[in-house]
Design an enzyme around this catalytic site. Structure first.
Site, PDB file in Angstrom:
ATOM      1  N   HIS A 153       0.830  -1.209   0.000  1.00 32.92           N
ATOM      2  CA  HIS A 153       0.000   0.000   0.000  1.00 32.92           C
ATOM      3  C   HIS A 153       0.861   1.254   0.000  1.00 32.92           C
ATOM      4  O   HIS A 153       0.526   2.260  -0.609  1.00 32.92           O
ATOM      5  CB  HIS A 153      -0.922   0.011   1.229  1.00 32.92           C
ATOM      6  CG  HIS A 153      -2.155  -0.789   1.027  1.00 32.92           C
ATOM      7  ND1 HIS A 153      -2.425  -1.934   1.714  1.00 32.92           N
ATOM      8  CD2 HIS A 153      -3.179  -0.603   0.172  1.00 32.92           C
ATOM      9  CE1 HIS A 153      -3.570  -2.426   1.307  1.00 32.92           C
ATOM     10  NE2 HIS A 153      -4.057  -1.643   0.367  1.00 32.92           N
TER      11      HIS A 153
ATOM     12  N   ARG B 225      -7.954  -4.452 -17.925  1.00 30.72           N
ATOM     13  CA  ARG B 225      -7.572  -5.863 -17.728  1.00 30.72           C
ATOM     14  C   ARG B 225      -8.457  -6.432 -16.612  1.00 30.72           C
ATOM     15  O   ARG B 225      -8.102  -6.392 -15.439  1.00 30.72           O
ATOM     16  CB  ARG B 225      -6.098  -5.971 -17.346  1.00 30.72           C
ATOM     17  CG  ARG B 225      -5.116  -5.659 -18.470  1.00 30.72           C
ATOM     18  CD  ARG B 225      -3.676  -5.799 -17.969  1.00 30.72           C
ATOM     19  NE  ARG B 225      -2.712  -5.965 -19.037  1.00 30.72           N
ATOM     20  CZ  ARG B 225      -1.983  -4.983 -19.567  1.00 30.72           C
ATOM     21  NH1 ARG B 225      -2.116  -3.756 -19.116  1.00 30.72           N
ATOM     22  NH2 ARG B 225      -1.108  -5.226 -20.530  1.00 30.72           N
TER      23      ARG B 225
ATOM     24  N   GLU C 287      -3.093 -10.985 -30.713  1.00 30.74           N
ATOM     25  CA  GLU C 287      -1.842 -11.154 -29.966  1.00 30.74           C
ATOM     26  C   GLU C 287      -1.146 -12.474 -30.284  1.00 30.74           C
ATOM     27  O   GLU C 287      -0.262 -12.906 -29.550  1.00 30.74           O
ATOM     28  CB  GLU C 287      -2.068 -10.990 -28.461  1.00 30.74           C
ATOM     29  CG  GLU C 287      -3.224 -11.753 -27.894  1.00 30.74           C
ATOM     30  CD  GLU C 287      -3.549 -11.397 -26.430  1.00 30.74           C
ATOM     31  OE1 GLU C 287      -2.740 -10.748 -25.752  1.00 30.74           O
ATOM     32  OE2 GLU C 287      -4.632 -11.802 -25.977  1.00 30.74           O
TER      33      GLU C 287
ATOM     34  N   ASP D  25       2.182  -9.971 -26.061  1.00 34.99           N
ATOM     35  CA  ASP D  25       2.102 -11.379 -26.424  1.00 34.99           C
ATOM     36  C   ASP D  25       2.422 -11.593 -27.903  1.00 34.99           C
ATOM     37  O   ASP D  25       3.035 -12.593 -28.268  1.00 34.99           O
ATOM     38  CB  ASP D  25       0.712 -11.936 -26.101  1.00 34.99           C
ATOM     39  CG  ASP D  25       0.615 -12.339 -24.635  1.00 34.99           C
ATOM     40  OD1 ASP D  25       1.587 -12.901 -24.119  1.00 34.99           O
ATOM     41  OD2 ASP D  25      -0.421 -12.055 -24.010  1.00 34.99           O
TER      42      ASP D  25
ATOM     43  N   CYS E 152      -2.794  -1.990 -27.704  1.00 35.51           N
ATOM     44  CA  CYS E 152      -2.890  -1.822 -26.248  1.00 35.51           C
ATOM     45  C   CYS E 152      -1.709  -2.457 -25.533  1.00 35.51           C
ATOM     46  O   CYS E 152      -1.631  -2.427 -24.308  1.00 35.51           O
ATOM     47  CB  CYS E 152      -4.208  -2.349 -25.709  1.00 35.51           C
ATOM     48  SG  CYS E 152      -4.402  -4.126 -25.924  1.00 35.51           S
TER      49      CYS E 152
HETATM   50  C1  PEP Z   1      -0.533  -7.823 -24.668  1.00 37.74           C
HETATM   51  O1  PEP Z   1      -0.318  -9.031 -24.725  1.00 37.74           O
HETATM   52  O2  PEP Z   1       0.101  -6.976 -25.344  1.00 37.74           O
HETATM   53  C2  PEP Z   1      -1.554  -7.276 -23.763  1.00 37.74           C
HETATM   54  C3  PEP Z   1      -1.924  -6.017 -23.820  1.00 37.74           C
HETATM   55  O3  PEP Z   1      -2.077  -8.107 -22.826  1.00 37.74           O
HETATM   56  P1  PEP Z   1      -1.297  -8.577 -21.517  1.00 37.74           P
HETATM   57  O4  PEP Z   1      -0.047  -7.745 -21.398  1.00 37.74           O
HETATM   58  O5  PEP Z   1      -2.231  -8.357 -20.381  1.00 37.74           O
HETATM   59  O6  PEP Z   1      -1.023 -10.003 -21.796  1.00 37.74           O
HETATM   60 MG    MG Z   2      -1.719 -10.432 -23.837  1.00 39.73          MG
END
Ligand code: PEP
Ligand code: MG
Length: 541
Positions: free
Chosen positions: A188, A294, A428, A452, A499
């Site tokens: 925290h 997320r 991804e 990913d 993202c």
């Molecule tokens: C990604 O894989 O780029 C993504 C945004 O998802 P995460 O990082 O949560 O796997």
């Molecule tokens: Mg991902």
């Protein structure tokens, strides 16, 4: 000059004198007392003051660090109000004829021990909170004034460790940065420091009392502190610090301005979040929406599987607060590195290639439907996008869509209102890139998960620090995959965003714009720096 290293929890530079912060020493009278009634009255008064104090700390933390960070003090208040805890302290005073201090320490320590022995990590962590409120009661009983411990001039505070209540009690105007010997990045205290925008180092094992009063530079970029820095270093890092301050001020001027290139191409710059606690940062950084919520953090933050109602509350809060801005909520992406005990997932040889994300959801349909129902109900309160992760084949998307329709029909029958929402998928995996044309026909948007996508395209484990040398986030194959996805999306009127972390890489912003990217969703702090770059690019040249 001494150089000591630690773990940085916020990039930034703090320059000033060190102030060693020492927690008060509690010397407890263990002898017998005579006036039991007077001692009970002292205890009652101290607890009442400590309860009031949590309210004051709550308001202060809310102002300094936001509502979610302040919630800890509501929890502290509830602990102090607990009748069983209070009664057990009063019993010690009455039956054992001991001082209010002794009774407080004994009763609160016992409760803290009880929490510490629990298996559940969440309950275990509450033990530290109990010890924290114990010191508040003891401070009132012993007349300790903790406010004088910070000194009178702005300084970099050095401590063994800091409890959340100690951190929030600190006078922010006297605080340049913080260094602790202990602490973890998700404590925290670290969360508070981050939301207070304080350069901080934790796990700095070399801290020393002899640093007190000495000039220092806390360099959050390089995870170190320089005690009595050389003139040259002072000059260099002062310049860097001044540059940071200037940049921040300049960026503020971009708030409210559109993310549009010099030749008039508009792009959306959204923020990535993990839950309602990040709402403050979305607004503070003027993100135009949320490109990736997320949702697995809603599951990870819970001791047991969150109910439909609990999920609905979390999603509704984000969607409603940010309306009419778009909020894209990704359905649960657990598995691989994100494991949850109550899901009872088997250990796997290759978890990144294993039972994860949509694969779990399409197998455990009741689990998935709970989330889909919560999402659909929340869609009535704002502008929502629903996004499925790790799709590699069209049948997976069709099955997920069918489940969504099934939930929709059930909810309508039950009398629930459902709003309009966009539907999208994460791109991804190389497989999804290669069949992007087929997938695009079925969705409103694609969001490139470059973390990913890079891992699977380059066959480089994103978790393995030893592979750093072989890992190339700008690998031409990844950039080509991004380009192919954008083109496929646009052929079917499907908008395409990024993202993954690559979206925030300023050296690639122009490249992505030239590829035709429609949206970049990044950590909130990168929103304004990206807007600045976008506004300086001329795509007609
Ligand atoms: C990604 O894989 O780029 C993504 C945004 O998802 P995460 O990082 O949560 O796997
Ligand atoms: Mg991902």
């Amino acid at each position: 000059m001494i150089v000591a290293t630690g773990k940085s929890i916020l990039n930034g530079i703090a320059i000033g004198k060190i102030k060693i912060y020492k927690a008060p020493v509690y010397e407890i009278n263990t002898g017998l007392i005579e006036d039991v009634d007077a001692e009970v009255a002292r205890f009652n008064a101290a607890v009442a003051k400590a309860i009031d104090q949590q309210g004051v700390l709550y308001e202060k933390a809310k102002k300094d660090a936001g509502e979610e960070s302040a919630a800890i003090f509501e929890a502290h208040q509830l602990m102090l109000e607990d009748d069983d805890l209070q009664d057990s302290a009063r019993e010690i005073i009455i039956e054992q004829k001991r001082s209010a201090e002794y009774a407080t320490k004994t009763a609160f320590d016992n409760y803290a021990q009880m929490f510490a022995e629990m298996d559940d990590p969440y309950m275990k962590a509450r033990s530290a909170d109990l010890l924290d409120v114990e010191t508040d009661v003891l401070d009132f009983l012993m007349g300790n004034d903790t406010s004088s411990m910070q000194g009178t001039e702005p300084s970099i505070l050095v401590a063994e460790d800091l409890a959340p209540s100690e951190t929030v009690k600190l006078d922010k105007s006297l605080l340049l940065g913080m260094i602790t010997r202990e602490g973890s990045s998700n404590s925290h205290t670290a969360i508070l420091a981050r939301s207070m925008n304080l350069p901080s180092l934790i796990q700095c094992k070399e801290i020393d009392d002899s640093w007190d009063g000495k000039m220092a530079i806390l360099d959050g970029y390089n995870s170190c502190v320089y005690i009595e820095p050389t003139d040259d270093l002072m000059k260099t890092l002062s310049a860097k610090h001044a540059e940071d301050v200037k940049k921040l001020a300049l960026l503020q001027e971009l708030k409210g301005k559109p993310s549009v290139t010099l030749d008039g191409t508009s792009v959306h710059v959204y923020a990535n979040i993990g839950g309602p606690s990040d709402l403050g940062s979305v607004n503070e950084n003027d993100a135009e929406g949320v490109g990736l919520f997320r949702s697995e953090f809603v599951y990870l933050n819970s001791k047991e599987e969150p109910t439909e109602e609990q999920q609905f509350t979390a999603y509704k809060r984000v969607v409603e607060t940010l309306a009419p801005k778009l909020v894209i909520i990704r359905t649960c992406d657990i598995g691989a590195d994100k494991t949850i005990d109550y899901m009872h997932l088997d250990k796997e040889e290759n978890p990144a290639l294993g039972f994860r994300a949509i694969r779990i959801c399409l197998t455990r349909k009741d689990f998935f439907k709970k989330q889909l129902r919560a999402l659909l109900r929340a869609s009535a309160f704002g502008n929502m996008g629903i996004m499925f992760p790790m799709i590699i084949s069209k049948w997976e998307l069709m099955e997920a869509k069918a489940l969504l329709e099934e939930c929709k029909a059930e909810l309508i029958k039950e009398g629930h209102k459902i709003g309009k929402y966009q539907l999208g998928i994460m791109i991804e995996t190389p497989a999804s890139v290669l069949v992007a044309d087929d997938l695009a026909e079925e969705v409103d948007f694609f969001s490139l998960g470059t973390n990913d996508l890079t891992q699977y395209t380059c066959a480089i484990d994103r978790q393995n620090a030893k592979l750093e040398r072989f890992s190339d986030t700008h690998h031409p194959a990844v950039l080509k995959a991004i380009q192919m996805t954008i083109e496929a999306g646009h052929r079917h009127n499907t908008w395409v965003g990024i993202c993954g972390e690559l979206g925030a890489d300023p050296t690639l912003t122009e490249t992505f714009l030239r590829m035709g990217i429609d949206e970049l969703s990044v950590n909130a702090k990168s929103v304004l720096p990206l807007r600045k770059i976008i506004r300086s690019v001329d795509l007609s040249k």
